[in-house]
Structure formats: C-alpha cells, structure tokens
Design a protein around this motif. Structure first.
Motif, PDB file in Angstrom:
ATOM      1  N   LEU A 699      15.193  35.503  50.416  1.00  0.00           N
ATOM      2  CA  LEU A 699      14.616  36.695  51.029  1.00  0.00           C
ATOM      3  C   LEU A 699      15.731  37.707  51.265  1.00  0.00           C
ATOM      4  CD1 LEU A 699      11.945  37.810  52.179  1.00  0.00           C
ATOM      5  CD2 LEU A 699      12.715  37.017  54.432  1.00  0.00           C
ATOM      6  N   PRO A 700      15.643  38.934  50.677  1.00  0.00           N
ATOM      7  CA  PRO A 700      16.735  39.915  50.820  1.00  0.00           C
ATOM      8  C   PRO A 700      16.871  40.355  52.261  1.00  0.00           C
ATOM      9  CG  PRO A 700      14.789  40.951  49.862  1.00  0.00           C
ATOM     10  CD  PRO A 700      14.506  39.478  49.910  1.00  0.00           C
ATOM     11  N   PRO A 701      18.110  40.621  52.709  1.00  0.00           N
ATOM     12  CA  PRO A 701      18.319  41.066  54.100  1.00  0.00           C
ATOM     13  C   PRO A 701      17.828  42.494  54.267  1.00  0.00           C
ATOM     14  CG  PRO A 701      20.378  41.191  52.859  1.00  0.00           C
ATOM     15  CD  PRO A 701      19.369  40.527  51.945  1.00  0.00           C
ATOM     16  N   ARG A 702      17.506  42.834  55.510  1.00  0.00           N
ATOM     17  CA  ARG A 702      17.086  44.204  55.800  1.00  0.00           C
ATOM     18  C   ARG A 702      18.309  45.114  55.791  1.00  0.00           C
ATOM     19  NH1 ARG A 702      11.962  44.885  57.622  1.00  0.00           N
ATOM     20  NH2 ARG A 702      12.482  46.882  58.598  1.00  0.00           N
ATOM     21  N   ARG A 703      18.172  46.287  55.195  1.00  0.00           N
ATOM     22  CA  ARG A 703      19.260  47.257  55.097  1.00  0.00           C
ATOM     23  C   ARG A 703      18.864  48.553  55.807  1.00  0.00           C
ATOM     24  NH1 ARG A 703      22.848  45.918  50.986  1.00  0.00           N
ATOM     25  NH2 ARG A 703      22.766  43.666  50.650  1.00  0.00           N
ATOM     26  N   ARG A 704      19.891  49.386  56.064  1.00  0.00           N
ATOM     27  CA  ARG A 704      19.683  50.683  56.714  1.00  0.00           C
ATOM     28  C   ARG A 704      19.616  51.752  55.626  1.00  0.00           C
ATOM     29  NH1 ARG A 704      21.143  51.308  62.088  1.00  0.00           N
ATOM     30  NH2 ARG A 704      22.136  53.310  61.634  1.00  0.00           N
ATOM     31  N   ILE A 705      18.483  52.431  55.525  1.00  0.00           N
ATOM     32  CA  ILE A 705      18.258  53.448  54.485  1.00  0.00           C
ATOM     33  C   ILE A 705      17.977  54.781  55.157  1.00  0.00           C
ATOM     34  CG2 ILE A 705      16.786  54.162  52.572  1.00  0.00           C
ATOM     35  CD1 ILE A 705      16.336  51.244  51.922  1.00  0.00           C
ATOM     36  N   LEU A 706      18.685  55.815  54.683  1.00  0.00           N
ATOM     37  CA  LEU A 706      18.526  57.177  55.206  1.00  0.00           C
ATOM     38  C   LEU A 706      17.755  58.008  54.181  1.00  0.00           C
ATOM     39  CD1 LEU A 706      19.172  59.520  57.171  1.00  0.00           C
ATOM     40  CD2 LEU A 706      21.366  59.792  55.972  1.00  0.00           C
ATOM     41  N   ILE A 707      16.654  58.645  54.651  1.00  0.00           N
ATOM     42  CA  ILE A 707      15.844  59.510  53.789  1.00  0.00           C
ATOM     43  C   ILE A 707      16.027  60.957  54.260  1.00  0.00           C
ATOM     44  CG2 ILE A 707      13.513  60.106  53.045  1.00  0.00           C
ATOM     45  CD1 ILE A 707      12.730  57.202  53.392  1.00  0.00           C
ATOM     46  N   ILE A 708      16.421  61.850  53.304  1.00  0.00           N
ATOM     47  CA  ILE A 708      16.601  63.278  53.608  1.00  0.00           C
ATOM     48  C   ILE A 708      15.688  64.061  52.672  1.00  0.00           C
ATOM     49  CG2 ILE A 708      18.272  65.143  53.894  1.00  0.00           C
ATOM     50  CD1 ILE A 708      20.498  63.014  53.702  1.00  0.00           C
ATOM     51  N   ASP A 709      14.650  64.691  53.197  1.00  0.00           N
ATOM     52  CA  ASP A 709      13.730  65.487  52.384  1.00  0.00           C
ATOM     53  C   ASP A 709      13.098  66.552  53.267  1.00  0.00           C
ATOM     54  OD1 ASP A 709      11.430  66.405  50.740  1.00  0.00           O
ATOM     55  OD2 ASP A 709      12.063  64.756  49.439  1.00  0.00           O
ATOM     56  N   ALA A 715       8.516  62.598  53.055  1.00  0.00           N
ATOM     57  CA  ALA A 715       9.500  61.722  53.706  1.00  0.00           C
ATOM     58  C   ALA A 715       8.819  60.586  54.457  1.00  0.00           C
ATOM     59  CB  ALA A 715      10.377  62.545  54.646  1.00  0.00           C
ATOM     60  N   GLN A 716       7.751  60.911  55.189  1.00  0.00           N
ATOM     61  CA  GLN A 716       7.030  59.875  55.934  1.00  0.00           C
ATOM     62  C   GLN A 716       6.340  58.896  54.990  1.00  0.00           C
ATOM     63  OE1 GLN A 716       7.258  59.206  59.090  1.00  0.00           O
ATOM     64  NE2 GLN A 716       8.602  60.989  59.430  1.00  0.00           N
ATOM     65  N   SER A 717       5.830  59.391  53.861  1.00  0.00           N
ATOM     66  CA  SER A 717       5.189  58.496  52.886  1.00  0.00           C
ATOM     67  C   SER A 717       6.202  57.495  52.360  1.00  0.00           C
ATOM     68  CB  SER A 717       4.596  59.317  51.739  1.00  0.00           C
ATOM     69  OG  SER A 717       3.591  60.196  52.213  1.00  0.00           O
ATOM     70  N   MET A 718       7.414  57.972  52.029  1.00  0.00           N
ATOM     71  CA  MET A 718       8.439  57.036  51.545  1.00  0.00           C
ATOM     72  C   MET A 718       8.820  56.051  52.662  1.00  0.00           C
ATOM     73  SD  MET A 718      10.971  59.257  49.033  1.00  0.00           S
ATOM     74  CE  MET A 718      11.310  60.600  50.173  1.00  0.00           C
ATOM     75  N   ARG A 719       8.846  56.541  53.904  1.00  0.00           N
ATOM     76  CA  ARG A 719       9.174  55.648  55.022  1.00  0.00           C
ATOM     77  C   ARG A 719       8.149  54.531  55.127  1.00  0.00           C
ATOM     78  NH1 ARG A 719      10.624  57.505  61.173  1.00  0.00           N
ATOM     79  NH2 ARG A 719      10.940  55.399  62.015  1.00  0.00           N
ATOM     80  N   MET A 720       6.871  54.870  55.041  1.00  0.00           N
ATOM     81  CA  MET A 720       5.817  53.861  55.133  1.00  0.00           C
ATOM     82  C   MET A 720       5.925  52.847  54.006  1.00  0.00           C
ATOM     83  SD  MET A 720       2.620  56.370  56.140  1.00  0.00           S
ATOM     84  CE  MET A 720       1.454  55.023  55.931  1.00  0.00           C
ATOM     85  N   LEU A 721       6.369  53.303  52.821  1.00  0.00           N
ATOM     86  CA  LEU A 721       6.485  52.403  51.673  1.00  0.00           C
ATOM     87  C   LEU A 721       7.670  51.455  51.832  1.00  0.00           C
ATOM     88  CD1 LEU A 721       5.493  51.688  48.758  1.00  0.00           C
ATOM     89  CD2 LEU A 721       7.155  53.374  47.935  1.00  0.00           C
ATOM     90  N   ILE A 722       8.777  51.931  52.401  1.00  0.00           N
ATOM     91  CA  ILE A 722      10.024  51.157  52.429  1.00  0.00           C
ATOM     92  C   ILE A 722      10.170  50.339  53.709  1.00  0.00           C
ATOM     93  CG2 ILE A 722      12.550  51.372  52.314  1.00  0.00           C
ATOM     94  CD1 ILE A 722      12.111  54.052  50.847  1.00  0.00           C
ATOM     95  N   GLU A 723       9.557  50.801  54.827  1.00  0.00           N
ATOM     96  CA  GLU A 723       9.836  50.221  56.129  1.00  0.00           C
ATOM     97  C   GLU A 723       9.473  48.746  56.263  1.00  0.00           C
ATOM     98  OE1 GLU A 723      10.167  52.448  60.344  1.00  0.00           O
ATOM     99  OE2 GLU A 723       8.179  52.442  59.393  1.00  0.00           O
ATOM    100  N   PRO A 724       8.520  48.217  55.520  1.00  0.00           N
ATOM    101  CA  PRO A 724       8.285  46.767  55.651  1.00  0.00           C
ATOM    102  C   PRO A 724       9.487  45.926  55.251  1.00  0.00           C
ATOM    103  CG  PRO A 724       6.383  47.847  54.680  1.00  0.00           C
ATOM    104  CD  PRO A 724       7.455  48.883  54.738  1.00  0.00           C
TER     105      PRO A 724
END
Length: 826
Positions: A699-709, A715-724
């Motif tokens: 299981l891959p570890p959780r990482r910190r991802i920064l979205i700038i848009d 931006a929120q749509s990408m957040r909902m897709l990636i946040e799980p």
C-alpha cells in the motif's frame, strides 16, 4: 570615344588593369587637325632626340651608343597610336640627312625604315604582352625590358647592314656596329620610355619636400661621381655605387615615376660626365665608344632594378588594398560570415566571425574563436542535414542547408548556411567559408501564414464542429438532469443515477476529444517532432471534417498499417485537414450517394508511410494541375480560398522529408498522395526471458501534494479525486503557494496551472528552481494551451511533464503515481 580615350578610361585596381582583352593603343586615322598636330609634335620631338643622339655618333656618323630617340618613338606610338608612324619615318630621314655625316639616300631610307619598324613592332609586342603604361606590375617591367631588347635588334641589324653594304663600315666592324647600335637603342627605350609614359599621367605628389630633397641629392651625387678627377679607379667605382641606394629610395617611396625620373637624372649626369672624360667608366685604351657602352650597361642595371622595385611595391600595395577591401566587405556584409580551419582531425575550428554573425549569436569574437561551428547549433541539426553536411566535409564539397543557431540569451536563430571549401595553390582544402543568412523573420512570417491557413481550414468546418460539440453537450446535460431526478427519488433511484452518470461521462469524453482535436489544429507551436502513428494523425482530421463531408459524399476509411514516422502531429494533422477540405470543396452538395471521399493509409513499395485522399469531384484540367502547388494560385471564388493551402501542405511534407503528389482527371476527381519516410527501427529478435511472479504491491504511503490553479472548481475537483490517497493542499494563487514554501512547508509533488493571473506557473517554477531545486523537478504543469510566445518558449525549454486540459482522471492519477514512485516522503 577614341581608342586612346578608351584605353585611358580603363578601370584600375591598385595599378592592375581590369580587362578582358589586350588594350588597343591606336587612335583613329590621322585625318583631321588634331591628328596632324600630334604627328607634327611627335616628329619635332623625335627629330630633336635624333639630333641629340647623332652628336654622340661614334661609328660612320650614324651609330651612337646614346640614342634617346628610341624611347621617344616607343612612348609616342604608345600614347598617340601606331597610326602616327609617318612622323617617325620623316623625322628619321631629316635627322640623318641634316645631322648625319654624308649618308646616301638609300642608306637614309633603310635606317629610317629600321627605326620606324623598331617602334611599331615594339608597340605591337607590348600590346600582345598586355603591357600597362603605369608600370605598376612586375610583368609590365619585364615586358618593357624584353621589348627594348628584342625590337631594337631590327633597327640595329638594318642600320649595320645598310652601312656595310654601302661601304661606310668595313665588314670586320659589323659586329661592333650592331652591338653599339643595339645597346644605344635599348637603353633609350629602357630609360626614356618610362619617363614619358609616366609623365603623361601626372598626379599630385603628397611628399613634395621629400621628392625635391631626393632629386637634389641624386643630381649632386651623380655630378660628383662623374665630374671628379678619378677616372676608372676603385674610388670612382665606389662613388658610382652611392647612386644605387638613391635609386632604391626613389622606387620604394615614389613608385615607378620616381624610379624613372631618378634613372633619367643619373643617366643625364653620367653620360655628360663620361663624354666629358670623367667618371668610373673612362679608360684610356678602349676609347669613348666602349666607355659609353659600359656606362649603358650600368644604366640598364639602375633602370631595371628601380622599375622592378617600384612594380613590386605597387603590387604589394595593390594586394594589401585588395585584402583590406575584402576584409572590409566581409566585416560589412549583412550575412554572417565564418572562416573555419580544417584541423588534422577533420574537425572545423572557427578562426574568424564577422560582425553580422557575432550579432546573430550574441557572442564576442574572443568567445567564438576556437570553437567548432556545430557547437553554435542550439537545437542540433536535422539528421538529413547532418548527413549531407558530413558528406560535404568528407568530399571537400559545397553545402547548403538550414540550421538553427543558439543565441547567447537562449533564443533560436533560424538561418540558411552555405559552406564553401577554400583551396590553396596545390588544390588542398585548408579552410571552409560559411555564410549564414538570418531567416528568423521569414520563418516567423511563414509560421503566421501556416497558422492563418490552418485557422481558415478549421473555420471552414466551424459549423460542423459546433454541431459535433452540441450533440454530446445536449446528451451530457440531459443525463445530468436525469441523475438529479433519480437521486430525488431516494435510494431506489441510485442505480438509474449511476447509469445516467456513466452516459454523461461518455458525452463529456466526446467533448474532450473534439476540444483536443481543435487544439491540435489551432496550436501555434508544433515544430516539435515525435514518433507518430499515421492513422492516429488522420483520425482527428476525419472527425473534424466528417460533418461537413456528409452532405456532399460518403466518407470511406481504408486504414492499413503504415510505418511510424518522425514528425509534428500539429503540422501533419493540418495537411490531412487541408486535403480533406480541398476534397469536399471539389464536390457539390446534394448528391452524397453519388460521391465519395476516400482516405487510405498504408505502406508504399519503398517502405514509406502512405496516405491517399481521393474524391470523385470535378477534377482539374492540365493547366490547373501544373500550377496546383503555386502560392496564391486558386480557382475558387473570391472569399473561399487564399491559394496558400496546398502550397503550405507541400512545404510541410517536404520539411518532413516526404513527397506530396497529385493526380487528377477533369470530371472524374482527384487524388492526393502523401509519402513520409519511415522512422521505425528493426530491433533484433530477443530471446524471451522467464517471467517472474509479480510481487504483491504494498500500500503506497500518503504524500503531501500541492495544487495551484486559478479555477477554484477545477482545483477542488482534483482535490476530491486525489484526497483519498494523499494529503492535498489547494490554493488559487501562485504567490500564496510560494509563501508556504518559503515558510518551510514541504511537499512531495506540485500540480500547477501554467497560465494564471499574477504569479504564473513559469514564475513558480523559476522560484522553486532557485530555492528548492529538488521540488522543481517534481512539478507537473496543467495547461489549457500556450497562447503567448514566452509561454511557448518556456514549454519547449523545460523537461517537466505537462498535462493538457481537460485531463482524464486516470491520466492524472497515473502521472501522480509515476512522479511519486521514485520520490522519498517529505
């Protein structure tokens, strides 16, 4: 214009006559007052010089070791024309009858004929040898010396024979008479002719004081050497040799004119002194004749040496002037010029670059010297061009092609280069000269024309494209409305809502594909080349044109398996779209069942990729077919075509190393064939390795991802897709994101919009590269298109991944996984 005037008007460059034939010295016929006046003047001067020579005659009152008349005659016919020879003949007759010692008429006529023939033959010989009266070339001095030695033999032999036949000279004295006659005439030609020729072309002397000092010093030394009491002693010879450096001074400082005048001064003083019984050449045993002959040999040495030194000086000055002119021309020419030395290792090494080339690349001369020219090509050279260049260097041959130079500021300079070998006297190539013509402005204009034609093609299909978008858009909206209604019914409507969402997703995907096709055909950039599947290039063009073709013809797809090609997707797609637009415009609307547009792909007999676009339209007559690829040639009504479409298509295909062919028959249709070179490699067959069982992924570890848009919903749509799977931080402002980084917050990956108001994605990248370079390597751009030149240049320069909007969810997640696969957690 008379011949003499034409001769005087000849072009001169540093004293070298620029002519394609030998000069003609003759004037027109002696008729007219001017001709009579010239003949009288020549006759009088010739008569005076004959009298001067006859006063020193030592044999039969006719043979003289001092005969300036030969120089007068030769110079007179050179300046006035051979047609003035009667003045010489009459003057010779009068001088012999009037000043000679009792010559009979037959002897007089023979001597006069010999003297006249001597001058005429001399002029003809000088003309044949390409003689220039300026005496500014070594060959002119040698020609005059040869003429003075050869043609005077005619006069000497005729005169000696006439005196021998009449008994005035015994036959045992024939050789001495001939020798005295010949040497006196030759010295007259060598000493007097240059003076008269050069004095006839007066020019201001900038060094008058020096000239006067030299003239006075020469006369003083000459008079001192030939007026003292020392006769034939070593001291007298030492005095004579003091005249040599003065003659060299005159030749090197004042040229042929100075050398000739110096020789004249020395000759005048030395002849006067020798006749008076003074100087180094006086001997009591041999007599005056031999003394004068020895003096003439001395004067011949002085005259020949001085004229030869002056001619060498003039040639050197001319060569230096030509080199300076060449250097100035090379420095001033607008094209860039490089001179490269061919090193022993067959490598070119730059030794000179003119100002234009230095401006093209923004480098100084010191920065360029010693470098290899290929180092100046920023984006490299096309393989085909590189191959031709290497072949030209190997064969020491001419080369011409297009290369892209790298400016010091990072920009690209498109140029056309011509490379020419420079051979030495043995035919060996030691240098190459390259000229670069800046084609950047031309390329930019060409790109604008290509873009305009591409947009025109897309505009032709605008209505159909709008229809193609409206259909899935309506489908999308209806399904979303269905989802809302299904969810309103509660849990029992979830299955129906799910089905409607899947249908809506299908409609959104169709819109995404259409938008992507539009971006491919309308993007400004597109010169980047990659391995392409030809079928995948053709399909978007078919989708774009399908709606416009249907009212006119059936669209038939006949796809084979063409090889992959190396090319630009945007440029080749533009060609396919233009060919389809051209085909549908050749077919009238209303009878689609009777017409077809067929697109066939495959491989030709030589292995090249093949695309055929054929139609059953009106076709073209032979005169139109012959001009079909001419720019601005069109048979369409005003407003329906620019005449650039097919010309640009041909240019694009040729730039890819391919061919664009056409065949047509009036009333039956046309067929356009695109042939592109294959870029497929043929790897050797490899033995398959045993496949190990795949390990169970952890299981891959959780990482910190920064979205700038700057678009909050995206931006929120990408957040909902990636946040799980990861911790996501979102901002709509680049400045805020940089502030977080400066505060010490650590991120494993950055997803950044390329073009935003205020702080752009380019600014974010520059800041991260300067302060957090490891994070700059893990920055992924998301772009809706590069619409400015600065953005296009930036996209070409960075190695970071760039995703184009709209991004499919699976593509976005896969890109994140790839970027994080080799990245340790922050």
């Amino acid at each position: 214009m008379s011949r003499q005037h034409r001769w005087r008007a000849s072009a001169w460059t540093g004293g070298i006559a620029i002519q394609s034939h030998p000069q003609r010295f003759d004037r027109s016929s002696p008729a007219g007052m001017r001709g009579i006046a010239e003949m009288l003047a020549l006759g009088v001067v010739y008569l005076a010089s004959c009298w001067l020579g006859l006063t020193q005659a030592t044999i039969a009152g006719a043979a003289s070791p001092v005969w300036p008349a030969t120089g007068v005659a030769l110079a007179g016919l050179l300046l006035l024309g051979v047609s003035r020879w009667p003045a010489l003949f009459v003057g010779a007759c009068i001088s012999i009858l009037g000043f000679g010692s009792g010559a009979i008429p037959a002897t007089t006529l023979a001597i006069a004929a010999g003297n006249t023939l001597e001058a005429v033959l001399g002029v003809l010989l000088l003309r044949r040898l390409g003689f220039s009266p300026s005496l500014s070339r070594t060959q002119d001095v040698l020609a005059l010396t040869a003429t003075a030695a050869a043609c005077t033999l005619v006069s000497a032999l005729v005169g000696a024979l006439s005196l021998g036949l009449t008994g005035r000279v015994p036959w045992d004295g024939f050789v001495l008479t001939t020798w005295v006659w010949w040497l006196g005439n030759a010295m007259g030609a060598l000493v007097v002719t240059p003076v008269l020729l050069l004095l006839s072309r007066p020019r201001p002397e900038p060094r008058r004081r020096e000239a006067l000092v030299l003239a006075g010093l020469t006369l003083v030394v000459a008079l001192w050497s030939f007026s003292g009491a020392h006769r034939g002693t070593p001291l007298a010879y030492a005095q004579v040799f003091l005249l040599f450096p003065l003659g060299v001074w005159a030749a090197l400082r004042f040229g042929s004119q100075g050398a000739a005048l110096s020789t004249l001064f020395i000759a005048t003083a030395s002849i006067w002194g020798t006749i008076s019984g003074h100087g180094a050449f006086i001997s009591r045993e041999d007599g005056r004749t031999v003394d004068l002959l020895e003096l003439q040999l001395f004067l011949a040495t002085i005259a020949f040496t001085g004229l030869l030194l002056a001619a060498s000086r003039a040639e050197r000055k001319s060569a230096r002037a030509q080199l300076e002119l060449l250097a100035t021309a090379v420095r001033s020419v607008q094209e860039g010029v490089l001179i490269c030395e061919l090193s022993p290792g067959e490598e070119l090494q730059l030794v000179y670059a003119n100002e234009s080339f230095r401006a093209m690349v923004g480098c100084s001369h010191q920065e360029l010297v010693g470098r290899a020219p290929r180092e100046l090509c920023g984006t490299g050279i096309e393989p085909e061009v590189q191959q031709r260049l290497e072949e030209a260097l190997r064969e020491r041959d001419f080369f011409r092609g297009e290369v892209v130079l790298a400016h010091k500021d990072g920009s690209r300079v498109y140029s056309e280069v011509q490379l020419s070998p420079v051979r030495n006297a043995e035919g060996q190539v030691l240098y190459f000269v390259a000229t670069y013509r800046d084609m950047t402005a031309q390329k930019q204009l060409q790109a604008k024309l290509v873009s305009a034609e591409r947009i025109a093609a897309v505009g032709t299909l605008a209505a159909g494209v709008g229809h193609e978008i409206n259909n899935p858009l309506a489908y999308l909206m209806l399904n979303l409305e269905g989802v809302a209604q299904s969810l309103a019914r509660g849990p029992e409507g979830l299955a129906e809502a799910r089905a409607s969402l899947e249908s809506a997703q299908e409609g959104a995907e169709r819109i995404r594909v259409i938008v992507r096709d539009l971006k491919v055909f309308s993007r400004q950039q597109g010169e980047e080349r990659a391995m392409l599947d030809v079928n995948e290039v053709v399909v978007p063009a078919l989708r774009m044109a399908a709606h416009a073709v249907r009212p006119r013809a059936r669209l038939v797809e006949d796809f084979g398996q063409p090889p992959k090609v190396l090319g630009s997707e945007a440029r080749l797609g533009q060609v396919m779209l233009n060919l389809l637009v051209n085909a549908l415009q050749a077919i009238p609307e209303g009878n689609p069942e009777h017409h077809e547009v067929r697109v066939r792909t495959g491989r030709d007999d030589t292995g090249r990729a093949l695309v055929e676009v054929s139609d059953t339209g009106c076709g073209m007559p032979a005169p139109v077919l012959a001009r079909i690829f001419d720019p601005f040639f069109t048979t369409k009504p005003w407003g329906e075509g620019t005449g650039l479409g097919l010309a640009i298509c041909q240019q694009i295909i040729q730039a890819h190393g391919g061919e664009l062919r056409v065949s047509s028959e009036e009333g039956k249709g046309s067929c356009f064939t695109v042939l592109l070179p294959s870029a497929e490699s043929r790897p050797a067959a490899k033995t398959p390795l045993p496949v190990a069982p795949a390990p169970v992924p952890a299981l891959p570890p959780r990482r910190r991802i920064l979205i700038i848009d700057d678009e909050p919903r995206l931006a929120q749509s990408m957040r909902m897709l990636i946040e799980p799977s990861h911790d996501v931080f979102v901002t709509t402002r680049g400045a805020e994101a940089l502030a977080w980084v400066n505060e010490g917050q650590r991120f494993d990956l950055v997803l950044c919009d390329l073009q935003m108001p205020g702080t752009t994605g380019m600014d974010v990248y520059s800041h991260l590269r300067a302060n957090v370079p490891e994070l700059a390597e893990r920055l992924v751009f998301i772009s809706g298109g590069a619409y400015t030149q600065a953005t296009r240049d930036f996209v070409r320069s960075v190695r970071n991944r760039i995703l184009e909007k709209p991004v499919r969810p699976d593509e976005l997640l896969a890109t994140i996984d790839d970027a994080l696969a080799t990245t340790p957690a922050a």
